[in-house]
Design a protein around this motif. Structure first.
Motif, short mmCIF file in Angstrom:
data_model
loop_
_atom_site.label_atom_id
_atom_site.label_comp_id
_atom_site.label_asym_id
_atom_site.label_seq_id
_atom_site.Cartn_x
_atom_site.Cartn_y
_atom_site.Cartn_z
N ALA A 12 52.20 -40.03 30.26
CA ALA A 12 52.53 -39.70 28.79
C ALA A 12 51.14 -38.97 28.51
O ALA A 12 51.39 -38.19 27.51
N ASP A 30 51.88 -46.65 34.47
CA ASP A 30 52.77 -46.62 35.88
C ASP A 30 52.38 -45.49 36.92
O ASP A 30 52.45 -45.34 38.12
N GLY A 31 51.93 -44.27 36.43
CA GLY A 31 51.42 -43.16 37.25
C GLY A 31 50.07 -43.62 38.33
O GLY A 31 50.20 -43.61 39.41
N GLY A 38 56.03 -42.17 33.36
CA GLY A 38 55.52 -41.13 33.65
C GLY A 38 54.05 -40.80 33.00
O GLY A 38 53.39 -41.85 32.75
N ASN A 74 55.51 -46.28 31.07
CA ASN A 74 56.00 -45.54 30.04
C ASN A 74 56.70 -44.07 30.65
O ASN A 74 56.94 -43.27 30.28
#
Ligand SMILES: Cc1ncc(C[n+]2csc(CCOP(=O)(O)OP(=O)(O)O)c2C)c(N)n1
Ligand SMILES: [Mg+2]
Length: 626
Positions: A500, A469-470, A498, A496
């Motif tokens: 992780a 997602d980042g 951010g 997740n």
């Protein structure tokens, strides 16, 4: 021969269209086209030339200059460096957006030609829009920032200067030992100036990529070292794949019984189910490869530059007598770790080394131990592929599901976050070009434009982009380009909430994952990355974002939803984004390895003091390989 009167930009485009490359008797054009985003500084010069001579160099519109350089790098990697793109930008921000892409290309040793626009050579209208003014230096522009990340750099201040610069650029781009980003900064007034170019400059020119052999003396030394070793091991890097040496490697391994560990760029050198394939080596390595590395008395590096991830920050090889033999086309890499330097092409060198080792084989017990390690590792992969985790799936199971669904020749793509390490350990590679994790620069945002470049290079393969997602938030713009150009990607967007990977790294250095979750501030603080929630989650919807960019989006809730989504995606003819949330903390373990990330030497935080103590102990294992 006569001359042709052309602008500098027209001459450049016509020159590039006539550059060819040849290896093993196979000849092809070196430039597949030119990516670009126009603005002042290239719209009139290079833009006009690309329009007028479009049959020679197809123009592709990108959305972000950094991304287009990533696409070019990925394309070059998929083509084993035998073909690439030029990238044209405007002056100023358009140009400097390409700097990160240039660094990535150079670090990964991938050829890309960058053509940033530049300020007026005449300086008359200065300061031109977007010009950096430096009172102490009249000849400096933002394009000088490409010098540190390019393997060749020049600024074309006079139209005729293009001739030597273009030839020098081509020599570097097509030389496997020197290749990387090449930058020709193009002052905007000079781009539009005409000159009588000699016609020879535009004739077809074929650049040959040879297969140089290592020196006989060094070959003899290497063969003697191998014959005298008891626990030899091969570490195979990207050079094996670029040289198309995977068959030669397999024959060498079958003949000698020497097991193989792979770097990120070298993953795919061996099919995962070859009995002597130990898989990933180093900080993100398998227990099979890392145990072999720890004990090895001789390590044969093939096409590797020995990054800290490969050597586990120089802790991977613990045998006090360990020696290295390095097969590398680049003298620079061949000499690392005080190795016996076999400077030459990987395939040619492996073939000749096989001959020199005729009759040699490792002891049966050693071969059997390697084969057993391969089987034990595969059982661990199977365990992680099939973890039953609720309510959110484990990332390893998402990886396993995509791997099991994909065809052997399909390509998996990734670059940054927790997935590169997991993929390095777990992805079952079945084709030398089936695994594409950019880990030289590990650049967040490479994933989607990288996938685009791969798909352009290999339209017959499905391309599975594994994107955190980042990384997705950092660079999703080329979804639009993939839709525009009809190059379908299957993007598995693994959410997740951010960073992780960095959260876990931060916890390991005693800092509680500070600043790595995507959450609102709570009591003025951005909070920690722990299983207790700190701050409310953000109202971010990445799946809807992907939809808005033109992708076909499928929202998968769990592993069975992911399986259905992969099946559905296969029949969609435009870019698909499969959105799947995963558990942030159900990670893949490390297997007896270390990565050097310095921990604060003094702190009032107990967790930091404890982490420092452990760090200091681990660091004891670092070696110098002199
Ligand atoms: C351009 C860039 N900025 C920062 C980093 C440092 N970094 C590495 S991984 C990471 C987080 C990636 O987040 P995500 O894509 O969600 O993957 P996850 O760690 O959650 O698996 C960061 C910030 C990087 N590699 N590249
Ligand atoms: Mg993430």
């Amino acid at each position: 021969m006569g001359t042709t009167r052309l602008t500098m930009a027209q001459a450049l485009v016509r020159f590039l269209a006539n550059q060819y490359i040849e290896r093993d008797g196979m000849e092809q054009r070196f430039f597949a086209g030119c990516f670009g985003i126009f603005g002042h500084g290239n719209v009139a010069g290079v833009g006009q030339a690309l329009h007028e001579y479009s049959e020679g160099l197809t123009y592709y519109q990108a959305r972000n200059e950094q991304a287009m350089v990533h696409a070019a790098s990925a394309y070059a990697r998929q083509k084993n460096r035998l073909q690439t793109f030029a990238c044209t930008s405007s002056i100023g921000p358009g140009a400097t957006n390409m700097v990160t892409g240039a660094a990535l290309a150079t670090i990964n040793r991938l050829p890309v030609l960058l053509l940033p626009g530049d300020v007026f050579a005449t300086r008359i209208p200065d300061p031109v829009l977007q010009k950096l003014e430096t009172p102490h230096d009249g000849d400096l522009s933002v394009n000088d920032s490409f010098r540190s990340v390019s393997r060749y750099w020049d600024r074309i201040n006079r139209a005729e200067q293009l001739i030597p610069a273009a030839l020098a650029a081509m020599r570097v781009l097509t030389n496997p030992a020197e290749t990387g980003a090449v930058t020709l900064a193009l002052p905007q007034d000079v781009q539009a100036e005409a000159y009588d170019y000699p016609e020879e400059f535009f004739e077809k020119r074929v650049w040959r990529v040879g297969r140089p052999l290592p020196e006989t003396e060094m070959l003899d030394r290497a063969a003697a070292l191998i014959r005298n070793s008891e626990r030899p091991m091969i570490v195979s890097g990207g050079g094996t794949i670029y040289s198309e040496a995977t068959e030669a490697l397999r024959r060498f391994v079958d003949q000698t019984g020497i097991p193989v560990g792979e770097t990120q760029a070298g993953k795919g050198s061996m099919p995962y189910d070859h009995p002597l394939a130990l898989g990933a080596v180093g900080a993100t390595g398998t227990f099979a490869a890392n145990r072999a590395a720890r004990e090895a008395d001789l390590v044969i590096g093939v096409g590797t530059r020995w990054s800290d991830f490969t050597t586990a920050s120089k802790t991977a090889f613990q045998n006090p007598d360990v020696r290295f033999v390095n097969i590398n086309v680049a003298d620079f890499d061949a000499h690392k770790h005080a190795g016996v330097a076999l400077v030459g092409d990987a395939r040619a060198a492996l073939e000749i080394l096989s001959e020199a080792l005729s009759g040699y084989e490792v002891e049966a017990g050693y071969r059997e131990a390697s084969e057993k390690a391969n089987r034990e590792w595969d059982a661990e992969v199977e365990r992680l592929y099939t973890l039953d985790h609720d309510p959110l799936p484990a990332q390893s199971t998402v990886i396993g599901t995509v791997n099991s669904f994909s065809d052997p020749a399909d390509v998996v793509v990734c670059a940054a976050g927790s997935m590169p390490g997991d993929l390095h350990k777990l992805w079952r590679t079945r084709d030398p070009k089936g695994y594409h994790v950019e880990y030289g620069y590990s650049c967040m945002g490479y994933e989607i434009p990288g996938g685009l470049g791969i798909k352009m290079a290999a339209p017959e393969r499905e391309v599975y982009v594994m994107c955190g997602d980042g990384s997705y938030l950092m660079m999703n713009s080329e979804i639009v380009t993939s839709v525009q150009e009809g190059y379908k990607l299957t993007i598995v967007l693994v959410d997740n909430a951010g960073f992780a990977s960095i959260g876990a790294l931060s916890r390991s250095v005693g800092s509680h994952g500070f600043g790595t979750q995507y959450r609102y501030r709570k009591n003025g603080s951005l909070g920690l990355d722990t299983e207790e929630e700190t701050g409310e989650t953000l109202p971010v919807d990445l799946a809807t974002n992907a939809e808005s960019l033109g992708a076909h989006v499928i929202r998968a809730k769990d592993i069975s939803g992911l399986k259905d989504a992969l099946t559905e995606a296969k029949d969609v003819d435009r870019t698909v984004v499969i959105y799947v949330p995963v558990d942030r903390y159900e990670g893949v373990p490390d297997y007896e390895s270390f990565w050097d990330v310095p921990v604060a030497e003094v702190s009032e935080m107990e967790s930091v003091v404890a982490a420092r103590k452990e760090y200091a102990a681990n660091k004891q294992a670092e070696r110098r390989y002199l």
